[in-house]
Design a protein around this motif. Structure first.
Motif, mmCIF file in Angstrom:
data_model
loop_
_atom_site.group_PDB
_atom_site.id
_atom_site.type_symbol
_atom_site.label_atom_id
_atom_site.label_comp_id
_atom_site.label_asym_id
_atom_site.label_seq_id
_atom_site.Cartn_x
_atom_site.Cartn_y
_atom_site.Cartn_z
ATOM 1 N N SER A 117 0.806 -1.226 0.000
ATOM 2 C CA SER A 117 0.000 0.000 0.000
ATOM 3 C C SER A 117 0.833 1.267 0.000
ATOM 4 O O SER A 117 0.288 2.353 -0.215
ATOM 5 N N THR A 118 2.119 1.171 0.238
ATOM 6 C CA THR A 118 2.944 2.365 0.384
ATOM 7 C C THR A 118 2.983 3.192 -0.897
ATOM 8 O O THR A 118 2.735 4.397 -0.874
ATOM 9 N N LYS A 119 3.280 2.571 -2.011
ATOM 10 C CA LYS A 119 3.424 3.322 -3.265
ATOM 11 C C LYS A 119 2.120 3.968 -3.710
ATOM 12 O O LYS A 119 2.123 5.146 -4.084
ATOM 13 N N PRO A 120 0.971 3.267 -3.676
ATOM 14 C CA PRO A 120 -0.272 3.952 -4.062
ATOM 15 C C PRO A 120 -0.627 5.117 -3.142
ATOM 16 O O PRO A 120 -1.114 6.155 -3.608
ATOM 17 N N VAL A 121 -0.381 4.972 -1.850
ATOM 18 C CA VAL A 121 -0.704 6.050 -0.905
ATOM 19 C C VAL A 121 0.222 7.244 -1.134
ATOM 20 O O VAL A 121 -0.225 8.398 -1.128
ATOM 21 N N LEU A 122 1.506 6.989 -1.374
ATOM 22 C CA LEU A 122 2.431 8.084 -1.658
ATOM 23 C C LEU A 122 2.092 8.764 -2.987
ATOM 24 O O LEU A 122 2.202 9.988 -3.109
ATOM 25 N N THR A 123 1.674 7.987 -3.968
ATOM 26 C CA THR A 123 1.266 8.563 -5.246
ATOM 27 C C THR A 123 0.034 9.452 -5.062
ATOM 28 O O THR A 123 -0.035 10.561 -5.608
ATOM 29 N N GLY A 124 -0.931 8.965 -4.290
ATOM 30 C CA GLY A 124 -2.122 9.770 -4.003
ATOM 31 C C GLY A 124 -1.772 11.050 -3.271
ATOM 32 O O GLY A 124 -2.346 12.110 -3.540
ATOM 33 N N ALA A 125 -0.817 10.963 -2.347
ATOM 34 C CA ALA A 125 -0.386 12.154 -1.623
ATOM 35 C C ALA A 125 0.268 13.156 -2.563
ATOM 36 O O ALA A 125 0.013 14.368 -2.473
ATOM 37 N N ALA A 126 1.090 12.677 -3.487
ATOM 38 C CA ALA A 126 1.759 13.573 -4.431
ATOM 39 C C ALA A 126 0.752 14.230 -5.370
ATOM 40 O O ALA A 126 0.832 15.440 -5.633
ATOM 41 N N VAL A 127 -0.195 13.470 -5.879
ATOM 42 C CA VAL A 127 -1.211 14.023 -6.768
ATOM 43 C C VAL A 127 -2.070 15.037 -6.020
ATOM 44 O O VAL A 127 -2.393 16.112 -6.540
ATOM 45 N N GLY A 128 -2.429 14.719 -4.781
ATOM 46 C CA GLY A 128 -3.211 15.651 -3.977
ATOM 47 C C GLY A 128 -2.463 16.935 -3.690
ATOM 48 O O GLY A 128 -3.035 18.027 -3.739
ATOM 49 N N ALA A 129 -1.163 16.820 -3.393
ATOM 50 C CA ALA A 129 -0.364 18.016 -3.129
ATOM 51 C C ALA A 129 -0.231 18.871 -4.389
ATOM 52 O O ALA A 129 -0.326 20.106 -4.324
ATOM 53 N N LEU A 130 -0.068 18.220 -5.526
ATOM 54 C CA LEU A 130 0.021 18.959 -6.790
ATOM 55 C C LEU A 130 -1.301 19.671 -7.090
ATOM 56 O O LEU A 130 -1.313 20.845 -7.455
ATOM 57 N N ALA A 131 -2.394 18.958 -6.912
ATOM 58 C CA ALA A 131 -3.710 19.574 -7.141
ATOM 59 C C ALA A 131 -3.946 20.715 -6.153
ATOM 60 O O ALA A 131 -4.487 21.762 -6.513
ATOM 61 N N GLY A 132 -3.537 20.523 -4.902
ATOM 62 C CA GLY A 132 -3.685 21.577 -3.905
ATOM 63 C C GLY A 132 -2.848 22.799 -4.230
ATOM 64 O O GLY A 132 -3.236 23.927 -3.926
ATOM 65 N N VAL A 140 -2.798 15.535 2.325
ATOM 66 C CA VAL A 140 -3.529 14.693 3.281
ATOM 67 C C VAL A 140 -4.764 14.083 2.626
ATOM 68 O O VAL A 140 -5.056 12.894 2.815
ATOM 69 N N ALA A 141 -5.479 14.875 1.838
ATOM 70 C CA ALA A 141 -6.682 14.370 1.176
ATOM 71 C C ALA A 141 -6.338 13.283 0.169
ATOM 72 O O ALA A 141 -7.016 12.247 0.096
ATOM 73 N N GLY A 142 -5.291 13.476 -0.614
ATOM 74 C CA GLY A 142 -4.880 12.471 -1.595
ATOM 75 C C GLY A 142 -4.428 11.181 -0.945
ATOM 76 O O GLY A 142 -4.796 10.078 -1.371
ATOM 77 N N ALA A 143 -3.632 11.289 0.113
ATOM 78 C CA ALA A 143 -3.173 10.093 0.822
ATOM 79 C C ALA A 143 -4.343 9.391 1.494
ATOM 80 O O ALA A 143 -4.438 8.156 1.451
ATOM 81 N N GLY A 144 -5.235 10.155 2.101
ATOM 82 C CA GLY A 144 -6.399 9.557 2.756
ATOM 83 C C GLY A 144 -7.316 8.857 1.782
ATOM 84 O O GLY A 144 -7.828 7.770 2.060
ATOM 85 N N PHE A 145 -7.512 9.451 0.608
ATOM 86 C CA PHE A 145 -8.362 8.835 -0.406
ATOM 87 C C PHE A 145 -7.765 7.514 -0.893
ATOM 88 O O PHE A 145 -8.470 6.512 -1.009
#
Length: 77
Positions: A36-51, A64-69
Motif C-alpha cells: 500500500s505504500t506506493k499507491p498512498v504516496l502517489t495519491g499524496a503527491a497528486v493531492g499536493a500537486l492539485a492543492g 492529506v486528502a490524496g493520501a487519505g483517499f
C-alpha cells in the motif's frame, strides 16, 4: 413490517478504523516493501500537486486528502 429494497446499498461493517490502523502500522513497519505504500504516496503527491494548483486548497490539505483517499481505496476497493 418493512420490506427491504434489493437495490438499496448494503450495510457495511464498522471496521474501517481498525483496518486503516492496521494498514498504517504495516506501512510504517515495512516501508516501501508494503503493497500500500506506493499507491498512498502517489495519491499524496497528486493531492499536493492539485492543492498547489487550485486557488482554494493549499498543498498540505491536498497531500492529506490524496493520501487519505488512496488509503481508503486500498481498504475498501
Amino acid at each position: 413490517m418493512t420490506s427491504q429494497d434489493p437495490n438499496e446499498p448494503k450495510h457495511q461493517d464498522h471496521s474501517l478504523i481498525p483496518n486503516a490502523t492496521a494498514e498504517l502500522k504495516g506501512i510504517a513497519k515495512e516501508g516501501m516493501k508494503h503493497p500500500s505504500t506506493k499507491p498512498v504516496l502517489t495519491g499524496a503527491a497528486v493531492g499536493a500537486l492539485a492543492g498547489g494548483l487550485l486557488p482554494v486548497v493549499t498543498w498540505p490539505i491536498g497531500l492529506v486528502a490524496g493520501a487519505g483517499f488512496m488509503l481508503y481505496k486500498r481498504i475498501r476497493p
